[in-house]
Design an enzyme around this catalytic site. Structure first.
Site, PDB file in Angstrom:
ATOM      1  N   THR A  45       0.866  -1.169   0.000  1.00 19.63           N
ATOM      2  CA  THR A  45       0.000   0.000   0.000  1.00 19.63           C
ATOM      3  C   THR A  45       0.907   1.224   0.000  1.00 19.63           C
ATOM      4  O   THR A  45       1.588   1.511   0.988  1.00 19.63           O
ATOM      5  CB  THR A  45      -0.925   0.015   1.226  1.00 19.63           C
ATOM      6  OG1 THR A  45      -1.788  -1.122   1.173  1.00 19.63           O
ATOM      7  CG2 THR A  45      -1.773   1.274   1.249  1.00 19.63           C
ATOM      8  N   LYS A  47      -7.336   1.591  -2.973  1.00 24.29           N
ATOM      9  CA  LYS A  47      -6.984   1.186  -1.606  1.00 24.29           C
ATOM     10  C   LYS A  47      -7.147   2.357  -0.637  1.00 24.29           C
ATOM     11  O   LYS A  47      -7.544   2.169   0.521  1.00 24.29           O
ATOM     12  CB  LYS A  47      -5.545   0.661  -1.562  1.00 24.29           C
ATOM     13  CG  LYS A  47      -5.094   0.173  -0.183  1.00 24.29           C
ATOM     14  CD  LYS A  47      -5.919  -0.998   0.333  1.00 24.29           C
ATOM     15  CE  LYS A  47      -5.515  -1.398   1.753  1.00 24.29           C
ATOM     16  NZ  LYS A  47      -4.193  -2.049   1.819  1.00 24.29           N
TER      17      LYS A  47
END
Length: 289
Positions: free
Chosen positions: A98, A173
């Site tokens: 991420t 995300k």
């Protein structure tokens, strides 16, 4: 004939993800900054490990990354020991970290110049999802590359959604983490009131989880929150890292996200309480301190 893969980063997510990949028949070589962790993985899964990212990627068709943040990604991609130093044209680099959308775009360009496919593919589902092979991957980048690696990703990601060009996986995300933050804070406040007024938590959740109030967090975290058990799941430190990325992107887009910013500060308070490694559901602990 088996496809050779490299998996870079063996944290709580990467370790089982690489294991699922290897067990599914994709010959996998791993690299981890702490060599002992790579050696442990190689022994557990009867696979191979390498001493540098470049060595791990040298014979790989697909190279997966799952490290901590933007700087960690750069450290294993670029330079003489980075994966790009040994990856060949026609191979694919998949970043499960991420990270920022800007980094994804930079990586896509660097790969394009070398004839390498690139996907930013952050995952959701936490340690439990990784161990069970049921993660969700939000994927940006080359559509042809996505089609090429989909079978491999299916080893550990039950859901794989192609979101668009490079960076769109990371943007998706960010939305995921923004939504989680608000839901967990609401659940924490609700459970705080329930405890105060003497409601039975199991009966309460059975009543309200079937309707509009229901969520994954409610179903999977209410009991551990009620029991004040936070030594599991996705850590507060990592959530704050993710929310910082999301808030930075919002600022770049000229957007105000007051709820996300507020919950981020609540997590900062949890860190000060000693909960840096607690699960993100520990927002309730902050309310009950």
């Amino acid at each position: 004939m088996s496809t050779n893969c490299a998996f870079i980063g063996l944290g709580v997510m990467g370790y089982p993800m690489a294991g699922h990949l290897h067990q599914a028949g994709f010959t996998t070589t791993v690299y981890n900054r702490t060599t002992a962790k790579a050696q442990k993985w190689a022994q557990a899964y009867h696979g191979d490990y390498a001493e540098t990212p470049a060595m791990a990627a040298a014979s790989a068709t697909f190279v997966m990354l799952c490290v901590g943040n933007d700087d960690d990604v750069r450290s294993v991609v670029y330079g003489d020991d980075g994966v790009l130093a040994s990856m060949k044209a026609g191979t694919v680099l998949i970043d499960h970290t991420t990270a920022s959308a800007e980094l994804a775009k930079d990586l896509a360009q660097a790969c394009h110049e070398r004839g390498i496919g690139f996907l930013d593919a952050p995952v959701s589902g936490g340690q439990q999802g990784a161990e069970n092979g049921v993660l969700t991957a939000m994927i940006g980048g080359d559509k042809d590359a996505f089609d090429q690696v989909d079978e491999a990703l299916a080893c550990y990601a039950k859901t794989r959604e192609y979101m668009g060009p490079a960076g769109h996986g990371q943007l998706a995300k960010m939305v995921n983490q923004i939504c989680i933050a608000g839901v967990v804070q609401g659940l924490a406040e609700g459970l705080q009131l329930a405890r105060k007024v003497g409601l039975d938590p199991d009966t309460l959740i059975n009543a309200i989880s079937q309707g509009a109030a229901g969520s994954w967090q409610m179903k999977n975290r209410y009991k551990t929150m009620w029991d004040q058990h936070y030594e599991h799941g996705f850590a507060v430190d990592w959530m704050r890292k993710d929310l910082k990325i999301a808030l930075s992107e919002a600022e770049r887009q000229g957007l105000s996200m007051p709820l996300t910013a507020l919950v981020d500060q609540f997590y900062a308070e949890v860190q000060k309480m000693g909960g840096a490694r607690w699960d993100t559901s520990s927002l309730l602990a902050r309310l009950e301190k």
